[in-house]
Scaffold this active site. Structure first.
Site, PDB file in Angstrom:
ATOM      1  N   LYS A  32      35.374  34.301  42.487  1.00 17.46           N
ATOM      2  CA  LYS A  32      34.255  35.132  42.052  1.00 17.46           C
ATOM      3  C   LYS A  32      33.045  34.984  42.980  1.00 17.46           C
ATOM      4  O   LYS A  32      32.287  35.938  43.170  1.00 17.46           O
ATOM      5  CB  LYS A  32      33.876  34.805  40.601  1.00 17.46           C
ATOM      6  CG  LYS A  32      34.952  35.220  39.593  1.00 17.46           C
ATOM      7  CD  LYS A  32      35.267  36.715  39.689  1.00 17.46           C
ATOM      8  CE  LYS A  32      36.304  37.143  38.674  1.00 17.46           C
ATOM      9  NZ  LYS A  32      36.615  38.593  38.763  1.00 17.46           N
ATOM     10  N   SER A  37      31.525  37.804  38.045  1.00 17.58           N
ATOM     11  CA  SER A  37      31.276  36.952  36.878  1.00 17.58           C
ATOM     12  C   SER A  37      30.049  36.100  37.148  1.00 17.58           C
ATOM     13  O   SER A  37      29.607  35.959  38.295  1.00 17.58           O
ATOM     14  CB  SER A  37      32.495  36.051  36.639  1.00 17.58           C
ATOM     15  OG  SER A  37      32.196  34.994  35.751  1.00 17.58           O
ATOM     16  N   TYR A  56      39.064  30.117  40.043  1.00 22.31           N
ATOM     17  CA  TYR A  56      38.391  31.294  39.500  1.00 22.31           C
ATOM     18  C   TYR A  56      36.964  31.394  40.025  1.00 22.31           C
ATOM     19  O   TYR A  56      36.538  32.455  40.511  1.00 22.31           O
ATOM     20  CB  TYR A  56      38.394  31.230  37.973  1.00 22.31           C
ATOM     21  CG  TYR A  56      37.754  32.433  37.314  1.00 22.31           C
ATOM     22  CD1 TYR A  56      38.450  33.627  37.202  1.00 22.31           C
ATOM     23  CD2 TYR A  56      36.455  32.368  36.802  1.00 22.31           C
ATOM     24  CE1 TYR A  56      37.874  34.739  36.600  1.00 22.31           C
ATOM     25  CE2 TYR A  56      35.871  33.470  36.206  1.00 22.31           C
ATOM     26  CZ  TYR A  56      36.585  34.649  36.099  1.00 22.31           C
ATOM     27  OH  TYR A  56      35.993  35.752  35.505  1.00 22.31           O
TER      28      TYR A  56
END
Length: 300
Positions: A189, A172, A185
């Site tokens: 990533k 991402s 998150y």
């Protein structure tokens, strides 16, 4: 004397690399065929995974589809069949190491050795750190990065034996920059991007140049995981657009796939900006989505 020659060679290599990159921009890259390749896609029951499966199905790949959602993955497999591809659906929890290893063994027996893997399964819990449960942090890392390790370790030996394969890491933009209320998150990533880069380097050091690697880094994608996302400067992407960019990157052996493509330029420029300027950009960007803050759901 040797160091002077090495530095001179380094300078020549850098200049050549820039010229080569410029030529590649002007001349379309050759696309490889994936017909007949055994492609494993995790998180194939919806979103990017499902649309990526359709792209491979159109190109006559043999598909192995994993998802924790039985109905979703079977629907994807059925549609791939309508597109003319052979598709095998498996219900797999990509946070469970033993389940991953057992499922890979089953795939080898029933389908064959996987030659392309798309590590796409992911999870996200938008919240401030203190509102994020411990088990949510653990699950984020188990799915978003540890699962990549277990799947790659299980599939890599057969790829190395043939010196043929392609390992795709779905990361991402959050693997390159941070967004508040997504600490686990973003951290996972960043780890995924690091995994891709380190794996790429190691394969090269081992002389396994026939095993390609790619890393997908999109901005917000409308998959339903993050509710009501919006930004001023970046578009909120649809899954079909991301899947098309991903398959194009795989077919051309592109190392880092940014969606939109200009994201690479923006991230490069950010490295040279002072902290105050970056804060001003983030203010103008005004990234918003629903998140739990102080145990209440708010738009942030």
């Amino acid at each position: 004397m040797n160091i002077v020659l090495d530095l001179l060679l380094l300078l020549i290599t850098i200049i050549y690399s820039y010229l080569e990159s410029l030529v590649k921009v002007c001349i379309p890259r050759r696309r490889k065929s994936v017909a007949g390749e055994i492609v494993l896609i995790t998180g194939a029951g919806h979103g990017i995974g499902r649309l990526t499966a359709y792209e491979f199905a159109k190109r006559k790949s043999r598909l192995v589809l994993w998802d924790i959602n039985k109905r979703g993955v079977e629907e994807t497999a059925a549609q791939c069949g309508k597109l003319g591809a052979t598709a095998h659906a498996f219900v797999v929890d990509c946070s469970n190491r033993e389940e991953i290893y057992n499922s890979v063994s089953q795939v080898k027996k029933e389908v064959g050795d996987v030659t392309i893997v798309v590590n796409n399964a992911g999870t996200i819990y938008p919240a401030d750190l203190l509102s994020t449960k411990d088990e949510e942090i653990s699950k984020t890392f188990e799915v978003n990065i540890l699962g990549h390790f277990w799947i790659t370790k299980a599939l890599l030996p057969s790829m190395m034996k043939r010196n043929h394969g392609h390992i795709v890491t779905v990361a991402s933009v959050c693997g390159h920059g941070v967004i508040p209320y997504l600490i686990p998150y973003c951290s996972s990533k960043f780890a995924a991007v690091g995994f891709h880069r380190a794996l790429t380097s190691e394969l090269k050091a081992l002389g396994k140049t026939g095993i390609k690697t790619s890393c997908l880094c999109p901005v917000f994608v409308n998959t339903g995981f993050t509710k009501n996302p919006s930004t001023r400067l970046w578009p909120v992407l649809e899954t079909d657009e991301v899947a098309r960019s991903l398959i194009d990157g795989i077919l051309t052996n592109k190392k880092m796939i940014f969606v939109p493509s200009y994201l690479n330029i923006a991230l490069t420029l950010e490295r040279f900006l002072p902290e105050r300027a970056l804060a001003a950009i983030n203010h103008v960007q005004n990234v918003q989505f629903e998140a739990v803050i102080g145990h209440k759901s708010k738009m942030k």
